[in-house]
Design a protein around this motif. Structure first.
Motif, mmCIF file in Angstrom:
data_model
loop_
_atom_site.group_PDB
_atom_site.id
_atom_site.type_symbol
_atom_site.label_atom_id
_atom_site.label_comp_id
_atom_site.label_asym_id
_atom_site.label_seq_id
_atom_site.Cartn_x
_atom_site.Cartn_y
_atom_site.Cartn_z
ATOM 1 N N GLU A 1 1.343 0.489 -6.464
ATOM 2 C CA GLU A 1 0.635 0.913 -5.645
ATOM 3 C C GLU A 1 0.455 1.015 -4.444
ATOM 4 O O GLU A 1 -0.792 1.433 -3.361
ATOM 5 C CB GLU A 1 -1.002 0.163 -6.423
ATOM 6 C CG GLU A 1 -0.753 -1.195 -6.167
ATOM 7 C CD GLU A 1 -2.184 -1.325 -6.907
ATOM 8 O OE1 GLU A 1 -2.904 -0.831 -7.794
ATOM 9 O OE2 GLU A 1 -2.453 -2.915 -6.394
ATOM 10 N N ASP A 2 1.447 0.450 -2.964
ATOM 11 C CA ASP A 2 1.064 -0.409 -2.121
ATOM 12 C C ASP A 2 2.918 0.061 -1.742
ATOM 13 O O ASP A 2 3.464 -0.680 -2.031
ATOM 14 C CB ASP A 2 0.839 -1.835 -2.325
ATOM 15 C CG ASP A 2 0.225 -2.248 -0.518
ATOM 16 O OD1 ASP A 2 0.985 -1.979 -0.162
ATOM 17 O OD2 ASP A 2 -0.583 -2.651 -0.454
ATOM 18 N N SER A 3 2.310 0.931 -0.848
ATOM 19 C CA SER A 3 3.743 0.691 -0.412
ATOM 20 C C SER A 3 4.465 -0.135 1.042
ATOM 21 O O SER A 3 5.720 -0.166 1.143
ATOM 22 C CB SER A 3 4.064 2.467 1.387
ATOM 23 O OG SER A 3 3.797 1.737 2.216
ATOM 24 N N ARG A 4 3.635 -1.441 0.848
ATOM 25 C CA ARG A 4 4.259 -2.858 2.127
ATOM 26 C C ARG A 4 5.380 -3.271 0.492
ATOM 27 O O ARG A 4 5.526 -3.371 -0.543
ATOM 28 C CB ARG A 4 3.489 -3.492 2.424
ATOM 29 C CG ARG A 4 2.768 -2.978 3.895
ATOM 30 C CD ARG A 4 1.643 -3.974 3.643
ATOM 31 N NE ARG A 4 0.294 -3.978 2.167
ATOM 32 C CZ ARG A 4 -0.372 -4.214 2.703
ATOM 33 N NH1 ARG A 4 -0.930 -5.312 3.243
ATOM 34 N NH2 ARG A 4 -0.941 -4.732 1.297
ATOM 35 N N PRO A 5 5.818 -4.280 1.376
ATOM 36 C CA PRO A 5 7.569 -4.996 0.896
ATOM 37 C C PRO A 5 6.317 -6.316 0.566
ATOM 38 O O PRO A 5 5.322 -6.215 0.500
ATOM 39 C CB PRO A 5 8.226 -5.485 1.932
ATOM 40 C CG PRO A 5 7.708 -4.961 3.040
ATOM 41 C CD PRO A 5 6.543 -4.258 3.344
#
Length: 193
Positions: free
Chosen positions: A59-63
């Protein structure tokens, strides 16, 4: 020091993590942190728990760095064994605290659907923190899981299951293990550069 550019995903074990649990405290103080919410905390089903974990990562593109406890550790191992490569690549590392041995003879029946525990090496760095008096996993079993998963391991003395019942409400000392993991991730990143 927590890294504000990293997303922290908290993965509780059976029954979730109450507000006084160290995972809840960490969620309140770590920047960019969230938690995987399971559909059913009381009657865990492996497929559903793995699916919710995958949603939390996707749901989140961050690492992301995974911060797990108990059955959450086993959930991560199941997820990593079948996850798509693009999601696996988002996971920088995992802190695996007090893994639950769902193969032990006295394991609650409700958790047995998480057995067998995957033995494949995790495709990201990890630190496993066990205890020499944890009723959910003997220190020998924690060492075996760490070996299987390719995790660096620390077996702490007399800390039980590292939960509220064993007096670990804030568990400030645990941040040392998180910092050690982050240092390992930084070193890995520098070696790749």
């Amino acid at each position: 020091m927590p890294d504000p550019t990293i997303r922290y995903l908290i993965i509780p074990g059976w029954h979730g993590s109450a507000p006084e649990h160290w995972q809840s405290h960490w969620q309140r103080v770590l920047p960019n942190s969230s938690r995987v919410e399971q559909v059913d905390w009381q009657y865990p089903q492996q497929a559903s728990w793995v699916e919710q974990l995958q949603r939390g990562i996707a749901e989140d593109s961050r690492p992301v760095v995974l911060i797990t406890h108990s059955l959450g550790c086993v959930t991560v191992a199941h997820w990593a064994a079948q996850a798509p490569k693009q999601l696996l690549s988002k996971v920088l590392g995992a802190l695996l605290v007090a893994p639950a041995d769902v193969e032990r003879t006295n394991c609650p029946e409700l958790l047995r659907n998480f057995a067998p525990i995957p033995t494949a090496k995790l495709p990201f760095p990890s630190q496993l923190i066990g205890s020499d008096n944890d009723s959910a996993a003997t220190p020998e079993r924690a060492l075996q899981l760490a070996h299987d998963w390719g995790s660096e391991v620390s077996i702490l003395r007399g800390v039980g299951h590292i939960n509220v019942s064993s007096g670990h409400n804030r568990w400030e000392q645990g941040f040392g293990h998180l910092y050690r993991l982050q240092h390992q991730l930084e070193q890995n990143s520098q070696q790749r550069a």
